[in-house]
Design a protein around this motif. Structure first.
Motif, short mmCIF file in Angstrom:
data_model
loop_
_atom_site.label_atom_id
_atom_site.label_comp_id
_atom_site.label_asym_id
_atom_site.label_seq_id
_atom_site.Cartn_x
_atom_site.Cartn_y
_atom_site.Cartn_z
N ILE A 278 0.83 -1.20 0.00
CA ILE A 278 0.00 0.00 0.00
C ILE A 278 0.87 1.26 0.00
N VAL A 279 1.94 1.26 0.77
CA VAL A 279 2.85 2.42 0.81
C VAL A 279 3.43 2.66 -0.58
N GLN A 280 3.84 1.59 -1.27
CA GLN A 280 4.38 1.71 -2.63
C GLN A 280 3.31 2.22 -3.60
N LEU A 281 2.10 1.70 -3.45
CA LEU A 281 0.99 2.13 -4.32
C LEU A 281 0.70 3.61 -4.15
N THR A 282 0.72 4.09 -2.91
CA THR A 282 0.44 5.51 -2.68
C THR A 282 1.56 6.41 -3.24
N LYS A 283 2.78 5.90 -3.27
CA LYS A 283 3.87 6.66 -3.89
C LYS A 283 3.65 6.76 -5.40
N VAL A 284 3.20 5.68 -6.02
CA VAL A 284 2.98 5.66 -7.46
C VAL A 284 1.88 6.65 -7.85
N ILE A 285 0.85 6.77 -7.05
CA ILE A 285 -0.24 7.69 -7.39
C ILE A 285 0.00 9.09 -6.84
N GLU A 286 1.23 9.30 -6.35
CA GLU A 286 1.67 10.61 -5.85
C GLU A 286 0.79 11.14 -4.73
N SER A 287 0.42 10.25 -3.85
CA SER A 287 -0.32 10.61 -2.63
C SER A 287 0.26 9.75 -1.50
N PRO A 288 1.54 9.98 -1.19
CA PRO A 288 2.25 9.05 -0.30
C PRO A 288 1.69 9.00 1.13
N LEU A 289 1.74 7.80 1.67
CA LEU A 289 1.42 7.54 3.07
C LEU A 289 2.62 6.84 3.68
N SER A 290 2.75 6.95 4.98
CA SER A 290 3.77 6.16 5.66
C SER A 290 3.08 4.96 6.29
N SER A 291 3.86 3.99 6.70
CA SER A 291 3.27 2.80 7.33
C SER A 291 2.60 3.16 8.65
N ASP A 292 2.99 4.29 9.27
CA ASP A 292 2.34 4.74 10.51
C ASP A 292 0.92 5.24 10.27
N ASP A 293 0.63 5.64 9.03
CA ASP A 293 -0.71 6.14 8.70
C ASP A 293 -1.71 5.00 8.53
N ILE A 294 -1.23 3.80 8.41
CA ILE A 294 -2.09 2.64 8.11
C ILE A 294 -2.37 1.87 9.40
N HIS A 295 -3.63 1.69 9.71
CA HIS A 295 -4.01 0.95 10.92
C HIS A 295 -4.05 -0.54 10.68
N GLN A 296 -4.62 -0.92 9.54
CA GLN A 296 -4.76 -2.35 9.26
C GLN A 296 -4.93 -2.54 7.75
#
Length: 106
Positions: free
Chosen positions: A72-90
């Motif tokens: 998911i982190v890699q996917l968000t980088k590709v769509i130029e809306s990055p998240l960090s793993s800390d932003d993901i709960h589950q």
């Protein structure tokens, strides 16, 4: 005549008791309907609130040794809306419907 009069009184008393019981059951039934309606609304609201931050992603190929958070982190980088793993709960995968079930799902 006395016998019939006594029978009539017994039946009348039983009828009055039955009507009283039936009225009480009707009131209970209405209260229960109201409670069920209230609880149903609250449950829908709670479920909606729980899904507020959910994101569903379809079409990501499955891999045996995958790390879904990294995916998911890699996917968000590709769509130029990055998240960090800390932003993901589950992160979970949801099983696909078998082809035979897909035809019958409304």
């Amino acid at each position: 005549m006395t016998f019939l009069s006594k029978q009539y009184e017994d039946i009348r008393v039983r009828l009055d008791d039955t009507i009283s019981c039936m009225n009480e059951l009707k009131r209970d039934n209405e209260r229960l309907k109201t409670t069920v309606s209230d609880l149903t609304g609250r449950l829908c609201s709670t479920e909606l609130h729980m899904r507020e931050c959910n994101v569903e992603v379809n079409g990501v190929p499955e891999n045996r040794s995958e790390n879904l958070i990294n995916t998911i982190v890699q996917l968000t980088k590709v769509i130029e809306s990055p998240l960090s793993s800390d932003d993901i709960h589950q992160v979970t995968r949801v099983a696909k419907y078998p082809e035979t079930v897909k035809d019958h799902v409304p």
